[in-house]
Write an enzyme that holds these catalytic residues in place. Structure first.
Site, mmCIF file in Angstrom:
data_model
loop_
_atom_site.group_PDB
_atom_site.id
_atom_site.type_symbol
_atom_site.label_atom_id
_atom_site.label_comp_id
_atom_site.label_asym_id
_atom_site.label_seq_id
_atom_site.Cartn_x
_atom_site.Cartn_y
_atom_site.Cartn_z
ATOM 1 N N ARG A 248 0.677 -1.028 -0.102
ATOM 2 C CA ARG A 248 -0.005 -0.140 0.123
ATOM 3 C C ARG A 248 0.803 1.299 -0.047
ATOM 4 N NH1 ARG A 248 -1.825 0.755 4.259
ATOM 5 N NH2 ARG A 248 -1.090 -1.099 5.298
ATOM 6 N N LYS B 137 -9.596 -2.624 2.098
ATOM 7 C CA LYS B 137 -9.445 -1.677 3.012
ATOM 8 C C LYS B 137 -10.144 -0.393 2.533
ATOM 9 C CE LYS B 137 -6.804 -3.761 5.624
ATOM 10 N NZ LYS B 137 -5.361 -4.329 5.288
ATOM 11 N N HIS C 241 -9.885 -2.839 11.734
ATOM 12 C CA HIS C 241 -8.815 -3.833 11.468
ATOM 13 C C HIS C 241 -8.525 -4.901 12.359
ATOM 14 C CE1 HIS C 241 -4.623 -3.663 9.408
ATOM 15 N NE2 HIS C 241 -5.419 -4.576 8.886
ATOM 16 N N ALA D 159 0.882 -6.557 9.081
ATOM 17 C CA ALA D 159 2.096 -7.379 9.197
ATOM 18 C C ALA D 159 2.610 -7.523 11.035
ATOM 19 C CB ALA D 159 3.137 -6.860 8.517
ATOM 20 N N CYS D 160 1.642 -7.429 11.822
ATOM 21 C CA CYS D 160 1.977 -7.726 13.246
ATOM 22 C C CYS D 160 1.005 -8.675 13.844
ATOM 23 C CB CYS D 160 1.597 -6.422 13.867
ATOM 24 S SG CYS D 160 2.524 -4.893 13.526
ATOM 25 N N ASP E 91 -8.478 -9.998 9.519
ATOM 26 C CA ASP E 91 -8.197 -8.773 8.983
ATOM 27 C C ASP E 91 -9.466 -7.709 9.251
ATOM 28 O OD1 ASP E 91 -5.852 -7.333 7.877
ATOM 29 O OD2 ASP E 91 -7.281 -6.816 6.188
ATOM 30 N N ARG F 242 2.192 -12.211 -0.753
ATOM 31 C CA ARG F 242 0.891 -12.244 -0.229
ATOM 32 C C ARG F 242 0.103 -13.803 -0.748
ATOM 33 N NH1 ARG F 242 -1.277 -9.021 4.027
ATOM 34 N NH2 ARG F 242 0.284 -7.521 4.384
ATOM 35 N N ARG G 127 3.981 -4.077 17.442
ATOM 36 C CA ARG G 127 5.386 -4.097 17.511
ATOM 37 C C ARG G 127 6.014 -3.098 18.477
ATOM 38 N NH1 ARG G 127 7.685 -7.978 13.779
ATOM 39 N NH2 ARG G 127 5.849 -8.738 12.477
ATOM 40 N N GLY H 185 1.362 -19.827 18.691
ATOM 41 C CA GLY H 185 0.463 -20.622 19.503
ATOM 42 C C GLY H 185 0.754 -20.388 20.784
HETATM 43 P P1 GTP Z 1 -1.768 -7.933 7.477
HETATM 44 O O1 GTP Z 1 -2.448 -8.987 6.577
HETATM 45 O O2 GTP Z 1 -0.855 -6.938 6.728
HETATM 46 O O3 GTP Z 1 -2.575 -7.132 8.355
HETATM 47 O O4 GTP Z 1 -0.908 -8.710 8.559
HETATM 48 P P2 GTP Z 1 -1.090 -9.442 10.019
HETATM 49 O O5 GTP Z 1 -1.498 -8.579 11.092
HETATM 50 O O6 GTP Z 1 -2.380 -10.476 9.667
HETATM 51 O O7 GTP Z 1 -0.240 -10.232 10.226
HETATM 52 P P3 GTP Z 1 0.638 -11.784 10.161
HETATM 53 O O8 GTP Z 1 -0.184 -12.720 11.004
HETATM 54 O O9 GTP Z 1 0.510 -12.097 8.810
HETATM 55 O O10 GTP Z 1 2.152 -11.649 10.710
HETATM 56 C C1 GTP Z 1 2.884 -10.909 10.155
HETATM 57 C C2 GTP Z 1 4.283 -11.283 10.514
HETATM 58 O O11 GTP Z 1 4.409 -11.354 11.801
HETATM 59 C C3 GTP Z 1 4.676 -12.545 10.284
HETATM 60 O O12 GTP Z 1 5.971 -12.711 9.734
HETATM 61 C C4 GTP Z 1 4.600 -13.416 11.355
HETATM 62 O O13 GTP Z 1 5.404 -14.617 11.289
HETATM 63 C C5 GTP Z 1 4.992 -12.742 12.282
HETATM 64 N N1 GTP Z 1 4.328 -13.041 13.609
HETATM 65 C C6 GTP Z 1 2.937 -13.309 13.727
HETATM 66 N N2 GTP Z 1 2.808 -13.559 15.067
HETATM 67 C C7 GTP Z 1 3.713 -13.455 15.662
HETATM 68 C C8 GTP Z 1 4.165 -13.653 17.385
HETATM 69 O O14 GTP Z 1 3.374 -14.046 17.849
HETATM 70 N N3 GTP Z 1 5.204 -13.643 17.378
HETATM 71 C C9 GTP Z 1 6.378 -13.221 16.397
HETATM 72 N N4 GTP Z 1 7.630 -13.024 16.858
HETATM 73 N N5 GTP Z 1 6.215 -12.967 15.159
HETATM 74 C C10 GTP Z 1 4.748 -12.985 14.907
HETATM 75 C C1 SPV Z 2 -2.687 -4.764 5.363
HETATM 76 O O1 SPV Z 2 -1.706 -3.990 4.844
HETATM 77 O O2 SPV Z 2 -3.228 -4.393 6.584
HETATM 78 C C2 SPV Z 2 -3.316 -5.908 4.640
HETATM 79 C C3 SPV Z 2 -2.848 -5.963 3.238
HETATM 80 O O3 SPV Z 2 -4.001 -6.629 5.094
HETATM 81 S S1 SPV Z 2 -3.629 -4.876 2.180
HETATM 82 O O4 SPV Z 2 -4.701 -5.583 1.497
HETATM 83 O O5 SPV Z 2 -2.783 -4.511 1.016
HETATM 84 O O6 SPV Z 2 -4.037 -3.784 2.914
HETATM 85 MN MN MN Z 3 -4.540 -5.847 7.296
#
Ligand code: GTP
Ligand code: SPV
Ligand code: MN
Length: 592
Positions: free
Chosen positions: A70, A207, A227, A250-251, A276, A368, A399, A493
């Site tokens: 984005r 989004k 979100h 990505a958190c 999401d 993705r 984070r 987990g």
């Molecule tokens: P979007 O799709 O962008 O909204 O991301 P999301 O919030 O769904 O994040 P996602 O679960 O895909 O995790 C993003 C990154 O964080 C990945 O590389 C995961 O491996 C890492 N991650 C997720 N959960 C944890 C956790 O509990 N601990 C750590 N250290 N890393 C994590």
């Molecule tokens: C995010 O960035 O929070 C996502 C991927 O879930 S996107 O659809 O590009 O927004």
């Molecule tokens: Mn997202």
């Protein structure tokens, strides 16, 4: 498909007159249509077939190298006044935006096909659900929308002859960031996007509509578009609990949504509802109900393996579109964090030769997968329940290497709203820009609130005021690091251990100490059976360092000052309350 909706037909004709496509195709969402489009994409190279024996129905898409995330600086809210957009969004006057983008759309679809994609966000027959129609010249977008939404006939049937819908206009244009704009017109229920084929910029149901436009509709209609992941947990006594989690991009939302309970916690079962986006409405019983408006997962690929997220890893072995991952010689994809070790030879996400000696990553950090939710092994049997599920607790996570404890509980809905409003996180690869920079990301919605964020906070307070049983609000942080820079908490987990304490708190037990920032678990309150986590590590994870919080309060004040008099009194009061508690705490100056 029969076009019975006069308003829709008129809009489609207008767009066609402007963009001048060779032909217009109305999408019905059928499998035959998917197969036809897939074939066309294979012919043009928009898709590359993966090994169909090992990964049936899986394809790879390589995006333009500068169109991989984005682009928040090119994303605009176009309200009549800048005040309505507020200080945290980019604003463009509606007339200026329409003039500027109309020039880019003019003739943009010459020689191309224009697809009309009706889609439904939310379960069929649900009072939560909303119809959108995306017009796009990208087959990749159509194929992704078919996975991410309930697309085609079902949406047209819901729309009927005169229903309301969000107009979503998209053209990939020339893909140049110089001519890329993602514009939202909340008052007109409309989105205009040009110049990008990437996820959140181009799959406009996600989004753009389900958060930015929907958050504005939520303000008007008294509900919340967030979100958030939605997770169901069955405890060892067999009782179901429902929680949401708002974490920035990505958190960790997808990971928590598909949580794999550790073996040392027998009897727990996790059920995925959404990963999401959540739409939340007060129910007649005074509880807050959530539905997932999406029908698929658009998830981060790197880091997805059986050790971290087994359900996701198994889910993406069929019917999945991969974007920007590496390709092995046997026609299977690979990425950092895959179960298999790095391949001796591969093509990287841009199709260039790659070996383990390469200094660059094989898969793009924001590569993705797009996968139907229904094929996830942890999907809840009732995930399409039109009434949604009643939420007991909301987690806000981000984070933060320092300052923020593993978990703490807010004191009330108002305090929880404040806590969420002050969420901050180190930036990730999901948006272009520098990674690892600390920024405020209220409710993990900074890039997604479709109007003035101060008014959005007021809506939170108002919705909470209507709830007899508001969800309890918690802050979590899986990402606190020790002196060696490594994560202190095992995560994934094992996060169930934190969720278990959260549910205990909701039930009225669960040991905690009241601190200046909220209720923090006692060391013994976190179940450590079966994991090797030292007392010292847990102490570090749970530590509330008051001087550090003193600094945080100053930075919160700066952030809130941007909103001037529009800042809700409830938020102002909570900020003052935190300051008073932190500065008057007996050990405030101990570490100075
Ligand atoms: P979007 O799709 O962008 O909204 O991301 P999301 O919030 O769904 O994040 P996602 O679960 O895909 O995790 C993003 C990154 O964080 C990945 O590389 C995961 O491996 C890492 N991650 C997720 N959960 C944890 C956790 O509990 N601990 C750590 N250290 N890393 C994590
Ligand atoms: C995010 O960035 O929070 C996502 C991927 O879930 S996107 O659809 O590009 O927004
Ligand atoms: Mn997202």
């Amino acid at each position: 498909m029969e076009q019975q909706h006069a308003g829709l037909k008129k809009w489609v004709d207008e767009v066609a007159a402007l963009t001048k496509p060779d032909r217009v195709v109305w999408c019905d969402g059928s499998e035959a249509e998917r197969d036809r489009l897939t074939k066309e994409c294979l012919a043009t190279g928009e898709l590359i077939a993966l090994n169909q024996e090992k990964l049936p129905g899986c394809y790879l898409h390589r995006s333009a190298a500068h169109d991989v995330a984005r682009t928040e600086h090119l994303t605009f809210t176009c309200t009549p006044t800048q005040e309505e957009t507020g200080p945290t969004n980019n604003w463009m006057a509606p007339a200026e935006a329409r003039a500027k983008l109309s020039k880019l759309y003019d003739g943009a679809m010459k020689g191309r096909t224009m697809y009309v994609v009706p889609f439904l966000m939310g379960p069929v027959g649900s009072s939560f659900s909303k119809v959108g129609v995306e017009i796009t010249d990208s087959k990749y977008v159509v194929l992704n929308m078919r996975i991410m939404t309930r697309m085609g006939k079902v949406a047209m049937d819901t729309l009927g002859k005169g229903g309301e819908f969000t107009k979503c206009l998209h053209s990939i244009g020339d893909l140049s960031p110089e001519r890329r704009f993602i514009c939202h017109f909340p008052q007109d229920n409309e989105v205009w996007s040009v110049g990008s084929g990437y996820g959140g910029n181009a799959l406009l149901g996600k989004k753009c509509m389900a958060l930015r436009i929907a958050s504005y509709l939520g303000k008007k209609e008294g509900w919340l578009a967030e979100h958030m992941l939605i997770l169901g947990l069955q405890d060892p006594q067999g009782k179901m609990h429902y929680i949401t989690g708002a974490f920035p991009s990505a958190c960790g939302k997808t990971n928590l949504a598909m949580l794999d309970p550790p073996k040392s916690m027998p009897g727990w079962k996790a059920f995925t509802y959404g990963d999401d986006i959540a739409w939340l409405r007060p129910g007649a019983d005074g509880r807050l109900y959530a539905v997932n408006p999406e029908a698929g997962f658009f998830g981060v690929v790197p880091g997805t393996g059986t050790k971290t997220n087994p359900a996701a890893f198994r889910m993406i072995q069929k019917n999945t579109i991969f974007t920007n991952v590496a390709l092995r010689e046997d026609g299977t994809p690979w990425w950092e964090g895959h179960d298999d070790p790095p391949p001796a030879k591969a093509l990287d996400w841009q199709g260039r030769p790659w070996t383990p000696e390469s200094t660059e990553k094989a898969a793009h950090p924001n590569s993705r997968f797009t996968t139907p939710a229904a094929q996830c092994e942890t999907i809840a049997p009732d995930w399409e329940n039109p009434n949604g599920v009643p939420i007991e607790a909301m987690l806000f996570g981000a984070r933060r290497a320092r300052v923020v404890p593993l978990v703490y509980q807010s004191r009330s809905w108002q305090h929880g709203t404040f806590l969420a409003a002050t969420l901050s996180s180190e930036t990730t690869a999901a948006a272009t820009g520098k990674v690892g920079v600390l920024r405020r990301d209220p409710m993990a919605m900074l890039p997604f609130v479709g109007y003035n964020t101060a008014d959005y906070w007021q809506n939170w307070l108002d919705v909470g005021g209507k709830l007899k049983h508001p969800p309890k609000i918690f802050r979590v942080n899986w990402f606190r690091t020790g002196e060696n820079g490594k994560f202190l908490w095992p995560g994934f987990g094992e996060n169930l251990r934190v969720v278990k304490w959260v549910l205990e708190r909701v039930a009225g037990h669960g040991e905690a100490v009241e601190t200046a920032i909220g209720y923090v678990p006692t060391k013994n309150a976190i179940d450590r059976s079966g994991i090797d986590l030292s007392d010292q590590a847990l102490e570090q994870l749970l530590r509330v360092d008051l001087p550090e919080w003193g600094e945080a309060i100053g930075s919160q004040e700066e952030f809130f000052a941007k909103f001037g008099a529009r800042l809700p009194a409830g938020i102002r009061d909570e900020h003052a309350g935190l300051r008073a508690r932190v500065t008057s705490a007996p050990d405030y100056n101990v570490d100075h």
